[in-house]
Design a protein around this motif. Structure first.
Motif, PDB file in Angstrom:
ATOM      1  N   LEU A  23       4.676 -17.538 -15.431  1.00  0.00           N
ATOM      2  CA  LEU A  23       4.884 -16.470 -16.395  1.00  0.00           C
ATOM      3  C   LEU A  23       3.802 -15.392 -16.346  1.00  0.00           C
ATOM      4  O   LEU A  23       3.715 -14.568 -17.248  1.00  0.00           O
ATOM      5  CB  LEU A  23       5.003 -17.059 -17.804  1.00  0.00           C
ATOM      6  CG  LEU A  23       6.148 -18.064 -17.968  1.00  0.00           C
ATOM      7  CD1 LEU A  23       6.220 -18.553 -19.404  1.00  0.00           C
ATOM      8  CD2 LEU A  23       7.473 -17.463 -17.535  1.00  0.00           C
ATOM      9  N   PHE A  34      15.065 -16.550 -20.525  1.00  0.00           N
ATOM     10  CA  PHE A  34      14.407 -17.843 -20.364  1.00  0.00           C
ATOM     11  C   PHE A  34      15.481 -18.915 -20.268  1.00  0.00           C
ATOM     12  O   PHE A  34      16.299 -19.066 -21.169  1.00  0.00           O
ATOM     13  CB  PHE A  34      13.486 -18.101 -21.568  1.00  0.00           C
ATOM     14  CG  PHE A  34      12.594 -19.287 -21.403  1.00  0.00           C
ATOM     15  CD1 PHE A  34      11.392 -19.191 -20.718  1.00  0.00           C
ATOM     16  CD2 PHE A  34      12.937 -20.511 -21.955  1.00  0.00           C
ATOM     17  CE1 PHE A  34      10.555 -20.296 -20.585  1.00  0.00           C
ATOM     18  CE2 PHE A  34      12.114 -21.622 -21.823  1.00  0.00           C
ATOM     19  CZ  PHE A  34      10.926 -21.502 -21.139  1.00  0.00           C
ATOM     20  N   HIS A  46       8.560 -10.142 -24.111  1.00  0.00           N
ATOM     21  CA  HIS A  46       7.517 -11.166 -24.122  1.00  0.00           C
ATOM     22  C   HIS A  46       7.104 -11.543 -25.542  1.00  0.00           C
ATOM     23  O   HIS A  46       7.011 -12.733 -25.874  1.00  0.00           O
ATOM     24  CB  HIS A  46       6.310 -10.672 -23.317  1.00  0.00           C
ATOM     25  CG  HIS A  46       5.128 -11.583 -23.359  1.00  0.00           C
ATOM     26  ND1 HIS A  46       5.096 -12.774 -22.680  1.00  0.00           N
ATOM     27  CD2 HIS A  46       3.949 -11.474 -24.008  1.00  0.00           C
ATOM     28  CE1 HIS A  46       3.932 -13.366 -22.903  1.00  0.00           C
ATOM     29  NE2 HIS A  46       3.224 -12.599 -23.698  1.00  0.00           N
ATOM     30  N   LEU A  49       9.751 -13.617 -27.265  1.00  0.00           N
ATOM     31  CA  LEU A  49       9.851 -14.961 -26.715  1.00  0.00           C
ATOM     32  C   LEU A  49       8.666 -15.849 -27.102  1.00  0.00           C
ATOM     33  O   LEU A  49       8.803 -17.074 -27.155  1.00  0.00           O
ATOM     34  CB  LEU A  49      10.009 -14.920 -25.201  1.00  0.00           C
ATOM     35  CG  LEU A  49      11.458 -14.875 -24.711  1.00  0.00           C
ATOM     36  CD1 LEU A  49      12.222 -13.692 -25.225  1.00  0.00           C
ATOM     37  CD2 LEU A  49      11.526 -14.972 -23.222  1.00  0.00           C
ATOM     38  N   SER A  52       9.144 -18.511 -29.649  1.00  0.00           N
ATOM     39  CA  SER A  52       9.792 -19.758 -29.262  1.00  0.00           C
ATOM     40  C   SER A  52       8.739 -20.737 -28.741  1.00  0.00           C
ATOM     41  O   SER A  52       7.945 -20.398 -27.870  1.00  0.00           O
ATOM     42  CB  SER A  52      10.830 -19.491 -28.167  1.00  0.00           C
ATOM     43  OG  SER A  52      11.177 -20.683 -27.521  1.00  0.00           O
ATOM     44  N   TYR A  55       8.847 -21.388 -24.770  1.00  0.00           N
ATOM     45  CA  TYR A  55       8.293 -20.297 -23.957  1.00  0.00           C
ATOM     46  C   TYR A  55       6.781 -20.218 -24.151  1.00  0.00           C
ATOM     47  O   TYR A  55       6.026 -20.111 -23.197  1.00  0.00           O
ATOM     48  CB  TYR A  55       8.945 -18.966 -24.334  1.00  0.00           C
ATOM     49  CG  TYR A  55       8.411 -17.784 -23.564  1.00  0.00           C
ATOM     50  CD1 TYR A  55       8.934 -17.446 -22.320  1.00  0.00           C
ATOM     51  CD2 TYR A  55       7.384 -16.996 -24.062  1.00  0.00           C
ATOM     52  CE1 TYR A  55       8.454 -16.360 -21.605  1.00  0.00           C
ATOM     53  CE2 TYR A  55       6.884 -15.914 -23.358  1.00  0.00           C
ATOM     54  CZ  TYR A  55       7.428 -15.598 -22.134  1.00  0.00           C
ATOM     55  OH  TYR A  55       6.939 -14.529 -21.432  1.00  0.00           O
ATOM     56  N   TYR A  59       3.919 -20.522 -21.340  1.00  0.00           N
ATOM     57  CA  TYR A  59       3.064 -19.348 -21.122  1.00  0.00           C
ATOM     58  C   TYR A  59       1.592 -19.720 -21.240  1.00  0.00           C
ATOM     59  O   TYR A  59       0.766 -19.270 -20.467  1.00  0.00           O
ATOM     60  CB  TYR A  59       3.427 -18.224 -22.079  1.00  0.00           C
ATOM     61  CG  TYR A  59       2.610 -16.984 -21.862  1.00  0.00           C
ATOM     62  CD1 TYR A  59       2.880 -16.153 -20.773  1.00  0.00           C
ATOM     63  CD2 TYR A  59       1.579 -16.645 -22.705  1.00  0.00           C
ATOM     64  CE1 TYR A  59       2.125 -15.023 -20.545  1.00  0.00           C
ATOM     65  CE2 TYR A  59       0.829 -15.511 -22.487  1.00  0.00           C
ATOM     66  CZ  TYR A  59       1.095 -14.699 -21.405  1.00  0.00           C
ATOM     67  OH  TYR A  59       0.335 -13.583 -21.196  1.00  0.00           O
TER      68      TYR A  59
END
Length: 60
Positions: A23, A34, A46, A49, A52, A55, A59
């Protein structure tokens, strides 16, 4: 791994489909899809996300 600045410079404002498990550079993407196990789990930019947990965990 290629330098992202070079990639963005070469492609400019063109649409690029980027498939990756890494990522790095996602902050620069306009839209992210995703997926998990072949299904779309979430999509957005970004910052959206990061709300979540799946994600955000990947990340970090």
């Amino acid at each position: 791994m290629p330098k992202f600045a070079t990639i963005f410079q070469v492609f400019g404002r063109k649409t690029v489909v980027w498939v990756t498990h890494y990522l790095v550079g996602m902050k620069r993407m306009d839209h992210i899809v995703f997926m998990d196990d072949g299904e779309i789990i979430i999509d957005g930019n970004h910052d959206e996300l990061l709300m979540s947990s799946c994600y955000r965990r990947l990340y970090e």
